[in-house]
Write a protein that holds these residues in place. Structure first.
Motif, PDB file in Angstrom:
ATOM      1  N   ASP A 145       0.823  -1.208   0.000  1.00 14.68           N
ATOM      2  CA  ASP A 145       0.000   0.000   0.000  1.00 14.68           C
ATOM      3  C   ASP A 145       0.863   1.268   0.000  1.00 14.68           C
ATOM      4  O   ASP A 145       0.839   2.068   0.933  1.00 14.68           O
ATOM      5  N   GLY A 235      -5.330  -3.221  -0.607  1.00 13.38           N
ATOM      6  CA  GLY A 235      -4.705  -1.984  -0.168  1.00 13.38           C
ATOM      7  C   GLY A 235      -5.525  -0.764  -0.569  1.00 13.38           C
ATOM      8  O   GLY A 235      -6.174  -0.747  -1.624  1.00 13.38           O
ATOM      9  N   GLU A 236      -5.479   0.260   0.249  1.00 13.08           N
ATOM     10  CA  GLU A 236      -6.257   1.482  -0.016  1.00 13.08           C
ATOM     11  C   GLU A 236      -5.815   2.162  -1.306  1.00 13.08           C
ATOM     12  O   GLU A 236      -6.644   2.593  -2.113  1.00 13.08           O
ATOM     13  N   ASN A 238      -3.983   0.659  -3.643  1.00 14.89           N
ATOM     14  CA  ASN A 238      -3.978  -0.345  -4.703  1.00 14.89           C
ATOM     15  C   ASN A 238      -5.345  -0.540  -5.347  1.00 14.89           C
ATOM     16  O   ASN A 238      -5.442  -0.717  -6.571  1.00 14.89           O
TER      17      ASN A 238
END
Length: 322
Positions: A145, A235-236, A238
């Motif tokens: 991330d 992931g935020e 991603n």
């Protein structure tokens, strides 16, 4: 906004330190998988995994004063080995937090590079890494991330686009989304018609389920032979990159990954860890037919790592190939 330029800069930064792995046509597998089979063997990369690309790009991008107190990383093993390599190169202390059930070959590989290893429950890795960062002032090197991590992994995609410019499909293992995020941006920027497909463990389809839910979902901890792909939530950073560039996702069962691992070893003469064989496993399950993959199509499977021990190889004797 994250884009191709970030990946181009990462490639220039990494060039003196990493291998440009080849793209290989494994003709022995063409008829078995129903397409023209190419692989990107990052099992041949330094540290035997693609993870060195992101870890090293991140740490080479950081100011020295940010590194001087040392770094800490939560990892399933391969990212930790990449961070340990980068730390040794830059002369800084590294502490790697990995699951207590991680393959011993990964633990040993990290220690040989001079890093300290802290083991814990899989679900506690990031919590403990954060605690160590607060206590000792270590800088956290996140496994996925982080835009610099994603850019480093994306250099692999630039290589595929240059080495196989008429590729039709690229199949990528997917955990948190660092690898497939970078690769999908790189490949789509060079070959817009190419489709990128994400392969994730069937028991932990965090991307497929997140897309279905319309938001990132956090799944319960699961066990799988794909020890490198057990991240519970996308992931935020991603998630929007991946969903904006990837054609779709497929869940692959453990038995298919093990068959793929044995097939790669026996027929392709490539030794890879189960997680990195997941794309071949998807093809064995005939999942790629959802994207109308034809026998004449060139499909590049990213074989993401080869940190596998003899104990894991011996278990393949029990796996039957049809």
């Amino acid at each position: 906004m994250f884009g191709k330029q970030d990946i181009m800069e990462a490639r220039e930064r990494l060039a003196p330190y990493i291998y440009q792995t080849p793209v290989l046509h494994l003709q022995n597998l063409d008829d078995i998988l129903g397409c023209r089979v190419y692989i990107k063997p990052e099992c041949m990369q330094r540290t035997n995994s693609f993870k060195i690309r992101g870890a090293l790009n991140k740490m080479l991008s950081m100011p020295k004063e940010e590194l001087e107190n040392g770094v800490v990383a939560a990892s399933s093993g391969n990212h930790g080995k990449g961070v340990a390599f980068a730390a040794k190169l830059l002369g800084v202390k590294a502490t790697i937090v990995i699951p207590d059930n991680a393959p011993q070959v990964k633990v040993d590989g990290i220690r040989k590079l001079g890093a300290e290893v802290v083991q814990c429950k899989l679900s506690e890795r990031h919590i403990i890494a954060g605690q160590l960062s607060e206590r000792y002032g270590y800088t956290i090197i996140h496994p996925y991330d982080d835009y610099q991590i994603i850019a480093g992994q994306g250099t692999l995609g630039l290589e595929i686009a240059e080495q196989l410019p008429d590729v039709n499909y690229v199949v990528v293992p997917i955990g948190g989304g660092g690898l497939i995020g970078g690769v999908s941006v790189a490949v789509k920027s060079q070959i817009p018609k190419a489709q990128v497909i994400g392969a994730e463990p069937y028991v932990l389809r965090r991307y497929a389920m997140s897309v279905e839910a319309g938001e990132r979902v956090n799944l319960e901890e699961q066990k799988s032979v794909a020890d490198a792909l057990l991240t519970q939530k996308p992931g935020e950073r991603n998630y929007p990159i991946v969903t904006g560039n990837v054609a779709g996702f497929v869940g692959v069962k453990d038995e298919s990954m093990l068959k793929a691992m044995k097939l790669l070893l026996m027929e392709g003469k490539i030794l890879a860890e189960p997680s990195s064989c997941i794309g071949i496993g998807a093809a064995l399950q005939r999942e790629l037919q959802k994207w109308n993959v034809k026998k004449s199509d060139k499909v590049c499977f990213v074989v993401s790592g080869g940190n596998v021990g003899l104990d894991q190889i011996k278990k393949l004797e029990e796996v039957e190939l049809e």
